[in-house]
Write a protein that holds these residues in place. Structure first.
Motif, PDB file in Angstrom:
ATOM      1  N   LEU A 117       0.829  -1.202   0.000  1.00 37.45           N
ATOM      2  CA  LEU A 117       0.000   0.000   0.000  1.00 37.45           C
ATOM      3  C   LEU A 117       0.865   1.254   0.000  1.00 37.45           C
ATOM      4  CD1 LEU A 117      -2.975   0.936   0.148  1.00 37.45           C
ATOM      5  CD2 LEU A 117      -2.653   1.114   2.605  1.00 37.45           C
ATOM      6  N   VAL A 118       1.908   1.256   0.813  1.00 40.98           N
ATOM      7  CA  VAL A 118       2.807   2.405   0.859  1.00 40.98           C
ATOM      8  C   VAL A 118       3.530   2.572  -0.473  1.00 40.98           C
ATOM      9  CG1 VAL A 118       4.899   3.318   1.935  1.00 40.98           C
ATOM     10  CG2 VAL A 118       3.103   2.311   3.359  1.00 40.98           C
ATOM     11  N   ALA A 119       4.058   1.467  -0.992  1.00 39.30           N
ATOM     12  CA  ALA A 119       4.833   1.549  -2.233  1.00 39.30           C
ATOM     13  C   ALA A 119       3.963   1.971  -3.410  1.00 39.30           C
ATOM     14  CB  ALA A 119       5.493   0.197  -2.508  1.00 39.30           C
ATOM     15  N   PHE A 120       2.836   1.319  -3.584  1.00 41.62           N
ATOM     16  CA  PHE A 120       2.003   1.584  -4.751  1.00 41.62           C
ATOM     17  C   PHE A 120       1.031   2.736  -4.536  1.00 41.62           C
ATOM     18  CE2 PHE A 120       3.531  -2.648  -5.608  1.00 41.62           C
ATOM     19  CZ  PHE A 120       3.710  -2.646  -6.980  1.00 41.62           C
ATOM     20  N   GLY A 121       0.787   3.113  -3.275  1.00 39.86           N
ATOM     21  CA  GLY A 121      -0.075   4.262  -3.036  1.00 39.86           C
ATOM     22  C   GLY A 121       0.550   5.544  -3.558  1.00 39.86           C
ATOM     23  N   LEU A 122       1.816   5.747  -3.254  1.00 40.22           N
ATOM     24  CA  LEU A 122       2.514   6.933  -3.768  1.00 40.22           C
ATOM     25  C   LEU A 122       2.635   6.871  -5.287  1.00 40.22           C
ATOM     26  CD1 LEU A 122       5.348   7.199  -1.088  1.00 40.22           C
ATOM     27  CD2 LEU A 122       3.275   8.584  -1.247  1.00 40.22           C
ATOM     28  N   TYR A 123       2.946   5.700  -5.814  1.00 40.40           N
ATOM     29  CA  TYR A 123       3.074   5.555  -7.258  1.00 40.40           C
ATOM     30  C   TYR A 123       1.720   5.701  -7.945  1.00 40.40           C
ATOM     31  CZ  TYR A 123       4.452   3.623 -11.766  1.00 40.40           C
ATOM     32  OH  TYR A 123       4.689   3.451 -13.113  1.00 40.40           O
ATOM     33  N   GLY A 124       0.667   5.152  -7.308  1.00 38.57           N
ATOM     34  CA  GLY A 124      -0.670   5.290  -7.869  1.00 38.57           C
ATOM     35  C   GLY A 124      -1.116   6.733  -7.935  1.00 38.57           C
ATOM     36  N   GLY A 125      -0.736   7.539  -6.936  1.00 37.61           N
ATOM     37  CA  GLY A 125      -1.058   8.958  -6.978  1.00 37.61           C
ATOM     38  C   GLY A 125      -0.374   9.666  -8.125  1.00 37.61           C
ATOM     39  N   ALA A 126       0.889   9.310  -8.367  1.00 35.42           N
ATOM     40  CA  ALA A 126       1.603   9.906  -9.498  1.00 35.42           C
ATOM     41  C   ALA A 126       0.997   9.462 -10.823  1.00 35.42           C
ATOM     42  CB  ALA A 126       3.083   9.520  -9.430  1.00 35.42           C
ATOM     43  N   ARG A 164      -1.069  13.236  -6.580  1.00 36.29           N
ATOM     44  CA  ARG A 164       0.047  12.832  -5.726  1.00 36.29           C
ATOM     45  C   ARG A 164      -0.258  13.035  -4.252  1.00 36.29           C
ATOM     46  NH1 ARG A 164       4.004  16.088  -9.511  1.00 36.29           N
ATOM     47  NH2 ARG A 164       1.932  16.896 -10.064  1.00 36.29           N
ATOM     48  N   LEU A 165      -0.879  14.159  -3.908  1.00 42.24           N
ATOM     49  CA  LEU A 165      -1.239  14.354  -2.508  1.00 42.24           C
ATOM     50  C   LEU A 165      -2.331  13.379  -2.081  1.00 42.24           C
ATOM     51  CD1 LEU A 165      -1.156  18.217  -1.963  1.00 42.24           C
ATOM     52  CD2 LEU A 165       0.554  16.499  -1.404  1.00 42.24           C
ATOM     53  N   GLN A 166      -3.212  13.041  -3.024  1.00 42.67           N
ATOM     54  CA  GLN A 166      -4.203  12.026  -2.697  1.00 42.67           C
ATOM     55  C   GLN A 166      -3.538  10.672  -2.489  1.00 42.67           C
ATOM     56  OE1 GLN A 166      -7.453  12.892  -2.246  1.00 42.67           O
ATOM     57  NE2 GLN A 166      -7.644  10.846  -1.383  1.00 42.67           N
ATOM     58  N   GLY A 167      -2.465  10.410  -3.213  1.00 43.16           N
ATOM     59  CA  GLY A 167      -1.709   9.185  -2.976  1.00 43.16           C
ATOM     60  C   GLY A 167      -1.116   9.152  -1.579  1.00 43.16           C
ATOM     61  N   VAL A 168      -0.554  10.279  -1.142  1.00 45.14           N
ATOM     62  CA  VAL A 168      -0.031  10.365   0.229  1.00 45.14           C
ATOM     63  C   VAL A 168      -1.167  10.177   1.226  1.00 45.14           C
ATOM     64  CG1 VAL A 168       1.149  11.833   1.899  1.00 45.14           C
ATOM     65  CG2 VAL A 168       1.857  11.871  -0.498  1.00 45.14           C
ATOM     66  N   PHE A 169      -2.305  10.794   0.931  1.00 50.20           N
ATOM     67  CA  PHE A 169      -3.462  10.685   1.809  1.00 50.20           C
ATOM     68  C   PHE A 169      -3.914   9.233   1.930  1.00 50.20           C
ATOM     69  CE2 PHE A 169      -8.081  10.766   2.469  1.00 50.20           C
ATOM     70  CZ  PHE A 169      -8.169  11.549   3.603  1.00 50.20           C
ATOM     71  N   VAL A 228       6.485  11.275  -7.975  1.00 52.79           N
ATOM     72  CA  VAL A 228       6.142  10.958  -6.596  1.00 52.79           C
ATOM     73  C   VAL A 228       6.855  11.897  -5.637  1.00 52.79           C
ATOM     74  CG1 VAL A 228       6.349   9.191  -4.806  1.00 52.79           C
ATOM     75  CG2 VAL A 228       5.662   8.540  -7.118  1.00 52.79           C
ATOM     76  N   LEU A 229       8.128  12.179  -5.917  1.00 53.17           N
ATOM     77  CA  LEU A 229       8.908  13.023  -5.022  1.00 53.17           C
ATOM     78  C   LEU A 229       8.372  14.444  -4.949  1.00 53.17           C
ATOM     79  CD1 LEU A 229      12.546  11.836  -5.842  1.00 53.17           C
ATOM     80  CD2 LEU A 229      11.105  11.205  -3.895  1.00 53.17           C
TER      81      LEU A 229
END
Length: 447
Positions: free
Chosen positions: A101-110, A383-388, A248-249
């Protein structure tokens, strides 16, 4: 005497009577109208559902599929505990879902800021539906493979990480800006409806027909979400003002220099990691309350019942401007309720405290979402939604692991009570580090 009363002329006595009763009746009617208006104004605004068909289908599809997802989450938890009789093994479910979830959540947001969000949402929902069929198959065949359950949970997190940022990023394209708060409140209603109904139906289905019934319902429920996604138009993101490719960054860098916005994430991490006793529900149901799957369903549904009530009666939040202070108070209420849950031994009182915690969590989520929407530019939304998503969905899963580990080293009750107190201590440390969060005012938002 009776004949004499009838023979007297009634007009002088009767004529003032309507005047005397009309005034109180009118005041009562006006009071009732005012009370009715106040009650209606406190309820969630349904205008986005009435006026925007695409949003309505997406909301309905997500609400139905959310029920199925929560049935599956309960079934996996109960099945792992039935196979292992270990609180630690049950808590390990959270860790298995956290890492992807952490790995793909950030990538999914991007990805949601790069490609067609409709296509991304369809891919994520389709994969989750297939995985529910896999779970149903293993239950029907009686494989009893805990490793398989862990693996499917991990893949489910990947699908969720791809689907959720894309779906959330679509909302501002489906409703006008002035209706975004109402749409977000309705999203919370749909989510908490799934959290409320799903565990109860899951516990009932497991008790009557076995684990496969919950998994099959989940697979069928995904068709509602898939249909809603299919009916949407193309949802390619708008080009960023800088012309740079979404990274992502970039989302993480954006948060680095925005302490108030960053604090909305950190406060929720403190609440979910230390104050989430969900993994303890199967063992508490069996050892403390003497129940089975039905009791697990009640414990799981109780926070969602409170969350649903908080979402349904959220009209008052629009009048609150000190949103950082309100978020802090809501997280404090969550920690106190969870600590109290760990200290009581009556089921009804534990359910009441869990419901209070759920209501506090909804209030916190509403204010945190509002702060994020006010501060985030459009080209950073995915991307912020991915962090969220990573924080909101990943925090509880890490909390599952934490609570299971502490329960293994001590007792489930101590794990719940100490988690609530650790949440309060963490919040105080964060507020000492970022005192400006308490002064945040929505009339002059400072990220």
């Amino acid at each position: 005497m009776h004949i004499d009363q009838q023979s007297d002329p009634p007009e002088p006595l009767l004529s003032p009577e309507p005047v005397q009763t009309a005034a109180p009746s009118g005041r009562s009617a006006r009071l009732l109208r005012r009370l009715g208006g106040a009650a209606r104004s406190s309820l969630a605004d349904t205008t986005p559902l009435r006026e925007h068909p695409h949003y309505r289908r997406l909301w309905l599809g997500q609400s139905v599929s959310s029920i199925g997802q929560q049935m599956t989450a309960l079934a996996v938890s109960v099945q792992v505990y039935a196979l292992t009789r270990s609180a630690f093994a049950t808590g390990l479910i959270g860790l298995c879902s956290l890492v992807p979830l952490v790995a793909f959540g950030l990538y999914g947001g991007a990805m949601a800021d790069r490609m067609d969000r409709r296509t991304l949402g369809l891919l994520g929902a389709s994969g989750a539906a297939v995985l529910s069929v896999v779970l149903a198959t293993q239950a029907l065949l009686g494989l009893h493979a805990v490793g398989l359950l862990y693996g499917v949970v991990a893949l489910q997190s990947v699908c969720f990480a791809l689907n959720a940022p894309a779906r959330s990023s679509m909302i501002p394209r489906l409703v006008p800006p002035e209706q975004l708060p109402a749409a977000n409140a309705l999203n919370s209603v749909g989510m908490t409806l799934g959290l409320t109904v799903g565990p109860m139906l899951g516990g009932l289905a497991i008790g009557l027909w076995g684990f496969q019934a919950a998994y099959l319902f989940d697979a069928v429920a995904f068709t509602a979400s898939l249909y809603a996604m299919w009916r949407l138009p193309s949802m390619r993101p708008e080009a960023s003002a800088s012309g740079k490719r979404a990274s992502v960054l970039d989302g993480l860098r954006f948060l680095r220099d925005r302490p108030n916005l960053r604090m909305t994430f950190l406060a929720d991490i403190a609440a979910m990691v230390f104050g989430m006793p969900r993994a303890l529900f199967p063992v508490l149901a069996a050892t403390l309350y003497g129940g089975g799957a039905g009791t697990v369903g009640l414990l799981t549904a109780a926070p969602a019942v409170g969350a649903l009530a908080g979402a349904l009666f959220s009209g008052w939040v629009v009048r609150v401007h000190r949103q950082g202070l309100a978020t802090s108070l809501a997280v404090t209420a969550w920690g106190l309720a969870i600590a109290g849950f760990g200290l009581v031994h009556q089921l009804w009182l534990g359910l009441l405290l869990l419901a209070a915690a759920g209501a506090a969590d909804t209030v916190s989520m509403i204010f945190r979402n509002t702060m994020m929407q006010a501060a985030a530019p459009d080209d950073m939304r995915g991307r912020l939604q991915g962090v969220f998503i990573v924080v909101v969905a990943g925090g509880p899963r890490l909390g599952d692991f934490e609570s299971g580990l502490v329960a293994q080293l001590s007792t489930p009750s101590i794990s719940a009570a100490s988690g609530g107190l650790a949440c309060l201590a963490s919040l105080l440390l964060l507020l000492a580090r970022y005192p400006s969060f308490l002064r945040y005012d929505s009339r002059a938002p400072t990220p």
